[in-house]
Design a protein around this motif. Structure first.
Motif, mmCIF file in Angstrom:
data_model
loop_
_atom_site.group_PDB
_atom_site.id
_atom_site.type_symbol
_atom_site.label_atom_id
_atom_site.label_comp_id
_atom_site.label_asym_id
_atom_site.label_seq_id
_atom_site.Cartn_x
_atom_site.Cartn_y
_atom_site.Cartn_z
ATOM 1 N N LYS A 20 54.962 24.860 -14.736
ATOM 2 C CA LYS A 20 53.709 24.433 -14.090
ATOM 3 C C LYS A 20 52.727 25.598 -14.145
ATOM 4 O O LYS A 20 53.135 26.765 -14.190
ATOM 5 C CB LYS A 20 53.959 24.065 -12.617
ATOM 6 N N ILE A 21 51.457 25.236 -14.136
ATOM 7 C CA ILE A 21 50.407 26.278 -14.234
ATOM 8 C C ILE A 21 49.359 26.027 -13.150
ATOM 9 O O ILE A 21 48.962 24.883 -12.921
ATOM 10 C CB ILE A 21 49.732 26.230 -15.619
ATOM 11 N N VAL A 22 48.983 27.111 -12.474
ATOM 12 C CA VAL A 22 47.824 27.001 -11.572
ATOM 13 C C VAL A 22 46.765 28.013 -11.998
ATOM 14 O O VAL A 22 47.062 29.006 -12.648
ATOM 15 C CB VAL A 22 48.200 27.242 -10.086
ATOM 16 N N LYS A 23 45.525 27.736 -11.624
ATOM 17 C CA LYS A 23 44.393 28.578 -12.053
ATOM 18 C C LYS A 23 44.348 29.870 -11.261
ATOM 19 O O LYS A 23 45.020 30.035 -10.251
ATOM 20 C CB LYS A 23 43.090 27.806 -11.858
ATOM 21 N N GLU A 24 43.504 30.775 -11.755
ATOM 22 C CA GLU A 24 43.349 32.107 -11.156
ATOM 23 C C GLU A 24 43.141 32.054 -9.635
ATOM 24 O O GLU A 24 43.682 32.867 -8.912
ATOM 25 C CB GLU A 24 42.147 32.788 -11.824
ATOM 26 N N TYR A 25 42.359 31.083 -9.163
ATOM 27 C CA TYR A 25 42.003 31.054 -7.739
ATOM 28 C C TYR A 25 42.908 30.128 -6.926
ATOM 29 O O TYR A 25 42.641 29.871 -5.764
ATOM 30 C CB TYR A 25 40.542 30.628 -7.568
ATOM 31 N N GLU A 26 43.992 29.616 -7.558
ATOM 32 C CA GLU A 26 44.871 28.700 -6.840
ATOM 33 C C GLU A 26 46.245 29.322 -6.586
ATOM 34 O O GLU A 26 46.666 30.226 -7.300
ATOM 35 C CB GLU A 26 45.059 27.406 -7.637
ATOM 36 N N ARG A 27 46.919 28.821 -5.562
ATOM 37 C CA ARG A 27 48.320 29.201 -5.329
ATOM 38 C C ARG A 27 49.109 27.898 -5.137
ATOM 39 O O ARG A 27 48.548 26.896 -4.702
ATOM 40 C CB ARG A 27 48.461 30.066 -4.080
ATOM 41 N N ALA A 28 50.414 27.961 -5.459
ATOM 42 C CA ALA A 28 51.251 26.773 -5.302
ATOM 43 C C ALA A 28 52.329 27.057 -4.258
ATOM 44 O O ALA A 28 52.980 28.100 -4.310
ATOM 45 C CB ALA A 28 51.898 26.405 -6.627
ATOM 46 N N ILE A 29 52.480 26.140 -3.306
ATOM 47 C CA ILE A 29 53.559 26.228 -2.323
ATOM 48 C C ILE A 29 54.639 25.258 -2.795
ATOM 49 O O ILE A 29 54.372 24.061 -2.939
ATOM 50 C CB ILE A 29 53.090 25.799 -0.920
ATOM 51 N N ILE A 30 55.843 25.774 -3.063
ATOM 52 C CA ILE A 30 56.910 24.919 -3.586
ATOM 53 C C ILE A 30 57.845 24.502 -2.456
ATOM 54 O O ILE A 30 58.284 25.352 -1.666
ATOM 55 C CB ILE A 30 57.723 25.647 -4.675
ATOM 56 N N PHE A 31 58.118 23.208 -2.367
ATOM 57 C CA PHE A 31 59.103 22.685 -1.413
ATOM 58 C C PHE A 31 60.354 22.306 -2.198
ATOM 59 O O PHE A 31 60.285 21.460 -3.098
ATOM 60 C CB PHE A 31 58.556 21.448 -0.694
ATOM 61 N N GLY A 34 62.576 19.850 0.554
ATOM 62 C CA GLY A 34 61.863 19.790 1.826
ATOM 63 C C GLY A 34 61.582 21.124 2.478
ATOM 64 O O GLY A 34 60.816 21.189 3.436
ATOM 65 N N ARG A 35 62.193 22.208 1.961
ATOM 66 C CA ARG A 35 61.977 23.519 2.593
ATOM 67 C C ARG A 35 61.102 24.380 1.688
ATOM 68 O O ARG A 35 61.239 24.328 0.460
ATOM 69 C CB ARG A 35 63.312 24.232 2.834
ATOM 70 N N ILE A 36 60.245 25.187 2.323
ATOM 71 C CA ILE A 36 59.388 26.078 1.531
ATOM 72 C C ILE A 36 60.251 27.144 0.869
ATOM 73 O O ILE A 36 61.081 27.773 1.526
ATOM 74 C CB ILE A 36 58.309 26.719 2.410
ATOM 75 N N VAL A 37 60.056 27.327 -0.446
ATOM 76 C CA VAL A 37 60.869 28.280 -1.204
ATOM 77 C C VAL A 37 60.558 29.706 -0.749
ATOM 78 O O VAL A 37 59.399 30.048 -0.492
ATOM 79 C CB VAL A 37 60.567 28.111 -2.715
ATOM 80 N N SER A 55 58.949 19.812 -5.097
ATOM 81 C CA SER A 55 57.573 19.315 -5.160
ATOM 82 C C SER A 55 56.679 20.484 -4.767
ATOM 83 O O SER A 55 57.150 21.461 -4.196
ATOM 84 C CB SER A 55 57.391 18.141 -4.200
ATOM 85 N N PHE A 56 55.408 20.398 -5.136
ATOM 86 C CA PHE A 56 54.547 21.535 -4.761
ATOM 87 C C PHE A 56 53.150 21.061 -4.406
ATOM 88 O O PHE A 56 52.720 19.979 -4.772
ATOM 89 C CB PHE A 56 54.518 22.592 -5.876
ATOM 90 N N ILE A 57 52.458 21.922 -3.653
ATOM 91 C CA ILE A 57 51.083 21.647 -3.225
ATOM 92 C C ILE A 57 50.215 22.799 -3.691
ATOM 93 O O ILE A 57 50.587 23.962 -3.532
ATOM 94 C CB ILE A 57 51.003 21.531 -1.687
ATOM 95 N N VAL A 98 49.277 25.457 4.661
ATOM 96 C CA VAL A 98 49.969 24.212 4.341
ATOM 97 C C VAL A 98 50.960 23.836 5.444
ATOM 98 O O VAL A 98 51.042 22.674 5.862
ATOM 99 C CB VAL A 98 50.711 24.348 2.991
ATOM 100 N N ALA A 99 51.690 24.835 5.947
ATOM 101 C CA ALA A 99 52.811 24.533 6.840
ATOM 102 C C ALA A 99 52.394 24.362 8.293
ATOM 103 O O ALA A 99 53.086 23.705 9.060
ATOM 104 C CB ALA A 99 53.845 25.643 6.743
#
Ligand SMILES: *[C@@H]1O[C@H](CO)[C@@H](O)[C@H](O)[C@H]1NC(C)=O
Ligand SMILES: *[C@@H]1O[C@H](CO)[C@@H](O)[C@H](O)[C@H]1NC(C)=O
Ligand SMILES: *[C@@H]1O[C@H](CO)[C@@H](O)[C@H](O)[C@H]1NC(C)=O
Ligand SMILES: *[C@@H]1O[C@H](CO)[C@@H](O)[C@H](O)[C@H]1NC(C)=O
Ligand SMILES: *[C@@H]1O[C@H](CO)[C@@H](O)[C@H](O)[C@H]1NC(C)=O
Length: 249
Positions: A20-31, A34-37, A55-57, A98-99
């Motif tokens: 998966k790829i996110v942009k320079e100004y984004e971060r991904a929270i991975i679940f 159900g638990r945050i990594v 899954s991620f946000i 997020v949390a």
């Protein structure tokens, strides 16, 4: 574990589902299940997820600005004013945003409105009109403290406009106009007085010494001569002028 085995087994195909790829100004929270990594937010750039279990946000980390809609506020000295402003904030800790809160953006907006009302309710009208910067600074620190738990940093608050009630505006305009007119009258009167005083002084000097008048004539002649680039020739000796003046007297 099963998911990991499955992924390794079907490696050439599954790899495309894992990247998966996110942009320079984004971060991904991975679940994961159900638990945050552990290790917090991933990115920017490339990161890996396991199919089915993860899954991620995505969270946008850029500064966001919004208008505080005009708020009708009763000041401490019982005047109703309408005040609006601008707030700049950004997400500082994506995990908390997020949390710990369902919608960080709308929560910040609502909080900004109530904070504006609370801060201005403790001020009187003259303070609101004169100390905008201090009020904005006050609001910024109050908001920032409150949004810390949501991972949000409030960077700046500006008070845009303070609208007075129409009746008060008219009264103030009329007062300003009246004082301006009064001042203009005083200046005109003073000018008049200065001019007449100067005339009086001049006439006094002239009557006291006729030579002054004569000197003045000469001065005027010199000025004219200089302007016209000409020379003036007196047909009579200057002393005779005095005789004429004396005779006139
Ligand atoms: C975000 O907050 C969590 C929980 O308080 C903390 O563990 C994490 O280190 C913070 N991340 C950053 C980037 O400050
Ligand atoms: C407004 O409040 C300040 C301090 O609280 C006070 O010094 C000032 O006189 C007040 N002005 C009016 C118009 O009440
Ligand atoms: C969420 O906010 C509470 C206070 O409201 C704070 O005590 C808690 O640490 C926050 N959650 C996380 C994951 O840090
Ligand atoms: C009138 O004269 C005074 C001093 O003699 C001076 O201060 C003032 O500016 C003058 N007013 C005008 C309108 O010229
Ligand atoms: C006056 O005369 C001088 C030289 O005699 C000349 O340079 C100057 O341009 C003249 N000025 C006018 C206004 O004629």
């Amino acid at each position: 574990m099963v998911s990991l085995l499955f992924t390794v087994a079907t490696f050439p195909f599954s790899i495309w589902m894992c990247i998966k790829i996110v942009k320079e100004y984004e971060r991904a929270i991975i679940f994961r299940l159900g638990r945050i990594v552990q290790g917090g937010a991933k990115g920017p750039g490339l990161f890996f997820v396991l199919p089915c279990t993860d899954s991620f946000i995505k969270v946008d980390m850029r500064t966001i600005s919004f208008d505080i809609p005009p708020q009708e506020i009763l000041t401490k000295d019982s005047v109703t004013v309408s005040v609006d402003g601008v707030v700049y904030y950004r997400v500082q800790n994506a995990t908390l945003a997020v949390a710990n809160i369902t919608n960080a953006d709308s929560a910040t907006r609502l909080l900004a409105q109530t904070t504006l009302r609370n801060v201005l309710g403790t001020k009187n009208l003259s303070e609101i009109l004169s100390d905008r910067e201090e009020i904005a600074h006050n609001m910024q620190s109050t908001l920032d403290d409150a949004t810390d738990d949501w991972g949000i940093k409030v960077q700046r608050v500006e008070i845009k406009d303070v609208k007075l009630p129409v009746q008060l505006q008219r009264a103030m305009a009329a007062e300003a106009e009246a004082s301006r007119e009064a001042r203009a009258k005083v200046i005109a009167a003073e000018g008049e007085m200065n001019a007449s005083r100067a005339l009086k002084e001049a006439s006094l000097v002239i009557t006291e010494s006729p030579a002054a008048l004569q000197l003045r004539y000469l001065q005027t002649l010199t000025t004219i001569a200089a302007e016209k680039n000409s020379t003036i020739i007196f047909p009579l000796p200057i002393d005779m002028m005095q005789g004429i003046m004396g005779a006139k007297k």
